[in-house]
Design a protein around this motif. Structure first.
Motif, PDB file in Angstrom:
ATOM      1  N   ILE A  70       0.841  -1.200   0.000  1.00 19.38           N
ATOM      2  CA  ILE A  70       0.000   0.000   0.000  1.00 19.38           C
ATOM      3  C   ILE A  70       0.876   1.249   0.000  1.00 19.38           C
ATOM      4  O   ILE A  70       1.958   1.272   0.579  1.00 19.38           O
ATOM      5  CB  ILE A  70      -1.000   0.039   1.183  1.00 19.38           C
ATOM      6  CG1 ILE A  70      -0.280   0.078   2.532  1.00 19.38           C
ATOM      7  CG2 ILE A  70      -1.957  -1.134   1.129  1.00 19.38           C
ATOM      8  CD1 ILE A  70      -1.205   0.364   3.702  1.00 19.38           C
ATOM      9  N   SER A  71       0.390   2.269  -0.672  1.00 18.85           N
ATOM     10  CA  SER A  71       1.072   3.556  -0.748  1.00 18.85           C
ATOM     11  C   SER A  71       0.030   4.656  -0.633  1.00 18.85           C
ATOM     12  O   SER A  71      -1.048   4.552  -1.222  1.00 18.85           O
ATOM     13  CB  SER A  71       1.814   3.710  -2.079  1.00 18.85           C
ATOM     14  OG  SER A  71       2.827   2.750  -2.219  1.00 18.85           O
ATOM     15  N   PHE A  72       0.342   5.681   0.139  1.00 18.59           N
ATOM     16  CA  PHE A  72      -0.526   6.858   0.246  1.00 18.59           C
ATOM     17  C   PHE A  72       0.248   7.962   0.936  1.00 18.59           C
ATOM     18  O   PHE A  72       1.309   7.738   1.518  1.00 18.59           O
ATOM     19  CB  PHE A  72      -1.832   6.552   0.999  1.00 18.59           C
ATOM     20  CG  PHE A  72      -1.634   6.118   2.429  1.00 18.59           C
ATOM     21  CD1 PHE A  72      -1.580   7.054   3.468  1.00 18.59           C
ATOM     22  CD2 PHE A  72      -1.520   4.775   2.754  1.00 18.59           C
ATOM     23  CE1 PHE A  72      -1.411   6.655   4.784  1.00 18.59           C
ATOM     24  CE2 PHE A  72      -1.350   4.364   4.071  1.00 18.59           C
ATOM     25  CZ  PHE A  72      -1.296   5.311   5.085  1.00 18.59           C
ATOM     26  N   SER A  73      -0.279   9.158   0.855  1.00 12.37           N
ATOM     27  CA  SER A  73       0.315  10.274   1.591  1.00 12.37           C
ATOM     28  C   SER A  73      -0.811  11.087   2.203  1.00 12.37           C
ATOM     29  O   SER A  73      -1.933  11.108   1.703  1.00 12.37           O
ATOM     30  CB  SER A  73       1.186  11.143   0.687  1.00 12.37           C
ATOM     31  OG  SER A  73       0.404  11.726  -0.330  1.00 12.37           O
ATOM     32  N   VAL A  74      -0.490  11.729   3.309  1.00 17.59           N
ATOM     33  CA  VAL A  74      -1.426  12.601   4.007  1.00 17.59           C
ATOM     34  C   VAL A  74      -0.725  13.933   4.189  1.00 17.59           C
ATOM     35  O   VAL A  74       0.322  13.999   4.841  1.00 17.59           O
ATOM     36  CB  VAL A  74      -1.847  12.021   5.375  1.00 17.59           C
ATOM     37  CG1 VAL A  74      -2.876  12.927   6.041  1.00 17.59           C
ATOM     38  CG2 VAL A  74      -2.383  10.608   5.227  1.00 17.59           C
ATOM     39  N   GLY A  75      -1.284  14.981   3.604  1.00 13.98           N
ATOM     40  CA  GLY A  75      -0.693  16.298   3.699  1.00 13.98           C
ATOM     41  C   GLY A  75      -1.158  17.042   4.935  1.00 13.98           C
ATOM     42  O   GLY A  75      -2.088  16.614   5.635  1.00 13.98           O
ATOM     43  N   GLU A  76      -0.528  18.173   5.177  1.00 10.62           N
ATOM     44  CA  GLU A  76      -0.886  18.997   6.326  1.00 10.62           C
ATOM     45  C   GLU A  76      -2.344  19.411   6.232  1.00 10.62           C
ATOM     46  O   GLU A  76      -2.821  19.849   5.189  1.00 10.62           O
ATOM     47  CB  GLU A  76      -0.002  20.236   6.379  1.00 10.62           C
ATOM     48  CG  GLU A  76      -0.235  21.070   7.619  1.00 10.62           C
ATOM     49  CD  GLU A  76       0.774  22.194   7.762  1.00 10.62           C
ATOM     50  OE1 GLU A  76       0.569  23.047   8.630  1.00 10.62           O
ATOM     51  OE2 GLU A  76       1.773  22.206   7.007  1.00 10.62           O
ATOM     52  N   GLY A  77      -3.082  19.213   7.320  1.00  8.85           N
ATOM     53  CA  GLY A  77      -4.490  19.587   7.379  1.00  8.85           C
ATOM     54  C   GLY A  77      -5.442  18.556   6.808  1.00  8.85           C
ATOM     55  O   GLY A  77      -6.652  18.689   6.943  1.00  8.85           O
ATOM     56  N   GLU A  78      -4.928  17.510   6.194  1.00  6.33           N
ATOM     57  CA  GLU A  78      -5.780  16.456   5.646  1.00  6.33           C
ATOM     58  C   GLU A  78      -6.121  15.448   6.737  1.00  6.33           C
ATOM     59  O   GLU A  78      -5.359  15.258   7.682  1.00  6.33           O
ATOM     60  CB  GLU A  78      -5.093  15.727   4.488  1.00  6.33           C
ATOM     61  CG  GLU A  78      -4.912  16.567   3.259  1.00  6.33           C
ATOM     62  CD  GLU A  78      -4.271  15.798   2.116  1.00  6.33           C
ATOM     63  OE1 GLU A  78      -4.583  16.121   0.970  1.00  6.33           O
ATOM     64  OE2 GLU A  78      -3.450  14.891   2.367  1.00  6.33           O
ATOM     65  N   ILE A  79      -7.251  14.792   6.563  1.00  4.93           N
ATOM     66  CA  ILE A  79      -7.690  13.751   7.495  1.00  4.93           C
ATOM     67  C   ILE A  79      -7.862  12.471   6.702  1.00  4.93           C
ATOM     68  O   ILE A  79      -8.459  12.474   5.630  1.00  4.93           O
ATOM     69  CB  ILE A  79      -9.019  14.138   8.177  1.00  4.93           C
ATOM     70  CG1 ILE A  79      -8.824  15.411   9.001  1.00  4.93           C
ATOM     71  CG2 ILE A  79      -9.528  12.986   9.043  1.00  4.93           C
ATOM     72  CD1 ILE A  79     -10.107  15.989   9.545  1.00  4.93           C
ATOM     73  N   LEU A  80      -7.334  11.380   7.238  1.00  2.00           N
ATOM     74  CA  LEU A  80      -7.419  10.083   6.576  1.00  2.00           C
ATOM     75  C   LEU A  80      -7.994   9.079   7.562  1.00  2.00           C
ATOM     76  O   LEU A  80      -7.584   9.052   8.726  1.00  2.00           O
ATOM     77  CB  LEU A  80      -6.028   9.618   6.130  1.00  2.00           C
ATOM     78  CG  LEU A  80      -5.943   8.195   5.595  1.00  2.00           C
ATOM     79  CD1 LEU A  80      -6.547   8.132   4.197  1.00  2.00           C
ATOM     80  CD2 LEU A  80      -4.514   7.717   5.582  1.00  2.00           C
ATOM     81  N   GLY A  81      -8.917   8.277   7.111  1.00  2.00           N
ATOM     82  CA  GLY A  81      -9.465   7.211   7.942  1.00  2.00           C
ATOM     83  C   GLY A  81      -9.282   5.876   7.257  1.00  2.00           C
ATOM     84  O   GLY A  81      -9.306   5.797   6.026  1.00  2.00           O
ATOM     85  N   PHE A  82      -9.079   4.832   8.038  1.00  2.00           N
ATOM     86  CA  PHE A  82      -8.980   3.484   7.510  1.00  2.00           C
ATOM     87  C   PHE A  82     -10.308   2.780   7.758  1.00  2.00           C
ATOM     88  O   PHE A  82     -10.763   2.705   8.902  1.00  2.00           O
ATOM     89  CB  PHE A  82      -7.873   2.687   8.206  1.00  2.00           C
ATOM     90  CG  PHE A  82      -6.484   3.207   7.962  1.00  2.00           C
ATOM     91  CD1 PHE A  82      -6.059   3.541   6.691  1.00  2.00           C
ATOM     92  CD2 PHE A  82      -5.596   3.341   9.010  1.00  2.00           C
ATOM     93  CE1 PHE A  82      -4.779   4.016   6.467  1.00  2.00           C
ATOM     94  CE2 PHE A  82      -4.316   3.805   8.798  1.00  2.00           C
ATOM     95  CZ  PHE A  82      -3.906   4.138   7.519  1.00  2.00           C
ATOM     96  N   LEU A  83     -10.893   2.254   6.710  1.00  2.00           N
ATOM     97  CA  LEU A  83     -12.130   1.492   6.821  1.00  2.00           C
ATOM     98  C   LEU A  83     -11.888   0.097   6.277  1.00  2.00           C
ATOM     99  O   LEU A  83     -11.197  -0.063   5.273  1.00  2.00           O
ATOM    100  CB  LEU A  83     -13.252   2.155   6.023  1.00  2.00           C
ATOM    101  CG  LEU A  83     -13.656   3.561   6.439  1.00  2.00           C
ATOM    102  CD1 LEU A  83     -14.679   4.128   5.454  1.00  2.00           C
ATOM    103  CD2 LEU A  83     -14.211   3.560   7.844  1.00  2.00           C
ATOM    104  N   GLY A  84     -12.474  -0.894   6.920  1.00  2.00           N
ATOM    105  CA  GLY A  84     -12.334  -2.258   6.432  1.00  2.00           C
ATOM    106  C   GLY A  84     -12.724  -3.254   7.495  1.00  2.00           C
ATOM    107  O   GLY A  84     -12.800  -2.920   8.674  1.00  2.00           O
TER     108      GLY A  84
END
Length: 141
Positions: free
Chosen positions: A20-34
């Motif tokens: 898996i590859s991803f990036s999260v920038g400043e101020g971004e919100i990321l959630g993991f679902l599964g």
């Protein structure tokens, strides 16, 4: 802020996380679902340096979690589903303990404690005094 590239984790023959590859920038919100077993917890444990990946890299504000773990970990705060140490501590005690371990300045500690005091003043019953599981993972940068 967070860069994950080609992350893979094997436990023997079992693949917990696959490329898996991803990036999260400043101020971004990321959630993991599964569903259970999808690799959400394993991914968070790798990002925060609790376990090592089999392959791939994780960078927190440019610091590689394997090559510069202390610098990378100083960039993040992580509350796992179930804290590993002292599960009988109150929220205030646990926050103060973790802040002391991470050498967080008094100004930041006071902010966290103010947030806790705000929530403590609500009518949430036992929630205002207890750390408990089955909420969600939280990561703050």
């Amino acid at each position: 802020m967070i860069e994950v590239e080609h992350l893979t984790k094997f436990y023997g023959d079992f693949t917990a996380v696959k490329d898996i590859s991803f990036s999260v920038g400043e101020g971004e919100i990321l959630g993991f679902l599964g569903p259970n077993g999808a690799g959400k917890s394993t991914t968070m444990n790798i990002i925060t340096g609790y376990i090592s990946p089999t392959e791939g890299t994780v960078k927190i504000n440019g610091y590689n979690i394997l090559e510069e773990p202390n610098k990378a970990k100083m960039q993040i705060g992580y509350l796992p589903e179930q804290p590993q140490l002292y599960p009988n501590m109150t929220v205030t005690e646990y926050l103060a303990f973790v802040c002391g371990l991470k050498k967080i300045t008094n100004k930041k500690v006071n902010l966290y404690l103010l947030l806790y005091i705000f929530f403590k003043s609500t009518t949430c019953g036992f929630i205002k005094f207890t750390l408990f599981r089955d909420l969600t993972f939280n990561i703050f940068i």
